[in-house]
Scaffold this active site. Sequence first.
Site, mmCIF file in Angstrom:
data_model
loop_
_atom_site.group_PDB
_atom_site.id
_atom_site.type_symbol
_atom_site.label_atom_id
_atom_site.label_comp_id
_atom_site.label_asym_id
_atom_site.label_seq_id
_atom_site.Cartn_x
_atom_site.Cartn_y
_atom_site.Cartn_z
ATOM 1 N N SER A 1 0.873 -1.016 -0.055
ATOM 2 C CA SER A 1 -0.039 0.412 0.317
ATOM 3 C C SER A 1 0.782 1.326 0.232
ATOM 4 O O SER A 1 0.199 2.295 -0.501
ATOM 5 C CB SER A 1 -0.558 -0.249 0.967
ATOM 6 O OG SER A 1 -1.818 -1.289 1.073
ATOM 7 N N GLU B 1 -5.317 -0.663 -8.085
ATOM 8 C CA GLU B 1 -4.099 -0.016 -8.880
ATOM 9 C C GLU B 1 -2.582 -0.881 -9.351
ATOM 10 O O GLU B 1 -2.428 -1.434 -8.860
ATOM 11 C CB GLU B 1 -3.463 0.890 -7.406
ATOM 12 C CG GLU B 1 -4.423 2.358 -7.243
ATOM 13 C CD GLU B 1 -4.045 2.968 -6.147
ATOM 14 O OE1 GLU B 1 -3.927 4.297 -6.568
ATOM 15 O OE2 GLU B 1 -3.503 2.577 -5.486
ATOM 16 N N HIS C 1 -1.584 -3.406 -6.351
ATOM 17 C CA HIS C 1 -2.673 -2.501 -5.335
ATOM 18 C C HIS C 1 -4.006 -2.951 -5.006
ATOM 19 O O HIS C 1 -4.826 -1.920 -5.815
ATOM 20 C CB HIS C 1 -2.313 -1.197 -5.063
ATOM 21 C CG HIS C 1 -3.040 -0.933 -3.526
ATOM 22 N ND1 HIS C 1 -3.532 0.950 -3.135
ATOM 23 C CD2 HIS C 1 -3.307 -1.080 -1.951
ATOM 24 C CE1 HIS C 1 -3.342 1.041 -1.994
ATOM 25 N NE2 HIS C 1 -2.761 -0.278 -1.339
ATOM 26 N N ASN D 1 -3.934 6.395 -1.953
ATOM 27 C CA ASN D 1 -3.988 6.644 -0.301
ATOM 28 C C ASN D 1 -2.603 7.985 -0.314
ATOM 29 O O ASN D 1 -2.571 8.133 0.556
ATOM 30 C CB ASN D 1 -2.341 5.736 -0.332
ATOM 31 C CG ASN D 1 -3.300 4.318 0.694
ATOM 32 O OD1 ASN D 1 -4.295 4.673 1.179
ATOM 33 N ND2 ASN D 1 -3.393 3.135 0.499
#
Length: 668
Positions: free
Chosen positions: A418, A451, A439, A489
């Site tokens: 992450s 992702e 991801h 993120n």
Amino acid sequence: MTDTSSAATATHEFSGTVRGTRTAGVLVVTIDNAPVNALSADVRGGLMAALAAAEDDAEIRAVVVTGAGKTFIGGADIKEFGKPPVEPTLPAVIDRLEAFSKPVVAALNGAALGGGLEVALGCHHRIAASSAKLGLPEVKLGIVPGAGGTQRLPRLTGIPAAIDIISSGRMVAATEALSLGIVDAVAMEDLLGAAIAAAQELAGKSLRRTAELAVPASSSEENEAAAAKARSKAKGQTSPLEAVRLVLGAETATFAEGLADERATFLRLRDSEEAAALRHVFFAERAAAKVEGLEGVEPRSVTTIGVVGTGLMGSGIAVAALDAGYTVIGIEQTSEAADKGKERITALLDRNLKSGRIDAKGKAERLSRLIVSGNIGNLAKADLVIEAVFDDLSVKTLLFQRLDGIVRPDAILATNTSYLDPDVIAAATQHPERVLGLHFFSPANVMKLLEVVRCAKTLPDVLATGLAVAKKLNKLPVVTGVCEGFIGNRIFSAYRREAEFLLEDGALPQDIDAAMEAYGMAMGPFAVFDLAGLEIAWARRKRQAATRDPAARYVDIPDRLCEAGRFGQKSGRGWYRYVDGKRTVDPVVTEIIEASRAAKGLTPRSIVADEIVSRLLKAMADEGHALLAEGIAARASDIDLVMLNGYGFPAYRGGPMFAAAAAGNKPA
């Protein structure tokens, strides 16, 4: 069954996309507008020309309308979105079909969606292939059906079923469509033969015109229950509410009145901000599939996927891969851990079995393609290995170095990290060119977003393979470059940071959450923080403390909560207090916030909801512009897709980049 082969005559072209063949007194009209037989102006004009030809030909006793390929009609032509209407309009075509003096039978050879289903509803008889899917998904574009769907469908299904189908935009399988009365028959084989036979049978008889039917009786309680359910799912979106209103009106208004109301509503919604946002999302998904540098690049063949780590994330990845038809090799450190991993995967399959997503045969077939072992050597058979181990750089790099000596040279390695740098992980291997990031978002078997991280040395065919696997997993892949947190993120960190600034400035967690939930977010930021747990972000802040810019604004309120043992929902206390799972405002949190402000000498002020929303949206958009400037994201719409599908941003707002542009906000 009628023998049609010997009676067929030459094909007549009614337009560039519509052709007709005379077969035993029936004109079979085929729409051929690849790839989805969209209702372009040429298709509409061709249908009108075909009907005119059938009307003037005494030897033609009936008409069958069908589609070429695997689709009946996939809906409107996206090339016409936002442009002035071109004659003939779709309502005019459907009115002509319904009023036609000779029988018109719809042979639904595949998907009949949006205007495609409305065309079918205007026909006198409908036969569907067993594989056909039907639906009116207009609400997903912020509009309602505009060619009679809200008025004709309830005349076949009744009010409650029509509310459900139209307000949700869901697809209906052929068997369900038959049970609801949307179609008159399902052809298990020889659809066209069945449709021609039905057309011949109807010739010369009184025709069943949908617009002339009475709405089947249902109680006001049933109607209101269906309406209430649909309204509760609308979550701030206007078009489902309007769809409910229009369907309810079909029972009391005349057909002409309902049609006029529907058309006016369609046109009004078509020009709304909500529809513009959802059209943006529609086109964004198509744009995301176009990745620079992959033109003509073929993905590698993948039939077997290895998953290292079968915890919450790994077991979800394994189930997604099993659902997609892959053979899956799950790896754990010990045989005992492997047994527990298989139990987790089986439990997820059992959940899908219970919900009806799969049947017992499907579960057994998936398990036949699953191996979970404590022997990492089994990964020698894998075409792609996805690690889902603890998010620690040394753990992941050591694993990838070990995999170098196990997997084939052409096998691909993917990290599910992450926040860690996948380039560092790749550099530790013998073949960094075969490494990329995948991801997933938890739960990985449910969340649509994936992702796909392009590392510095990732080969084009490796990236293409990641995208191909993602699509087969039924994910929405968005390519991102390498940075801390990637696209999602990193923007979420900016969102968190601004939310914490708002605390210091005078807002409280419940004020911020209420403002964002009213805006349409699935959950406010502080409720999300509690759900995810506060200790992971705390540990990360402590790791970064030594390198943090001392001049940068830093909010210590989250640290104070963690120091007090408030780690979120699982501990019963975080930004809120949780009693029997219910979130309640905790005065202790207010005291902690006030103490932090006082320690910094800050004077709080009243902050209204509009300012809260504006500041949080701007924080996300500014970070998005930074990602674009750095080349991490290819386009603003990719950023919107990530936030919509991974972080609960409301689709009818279009995403933070779209919302900022619509509001005229420029990057900081």
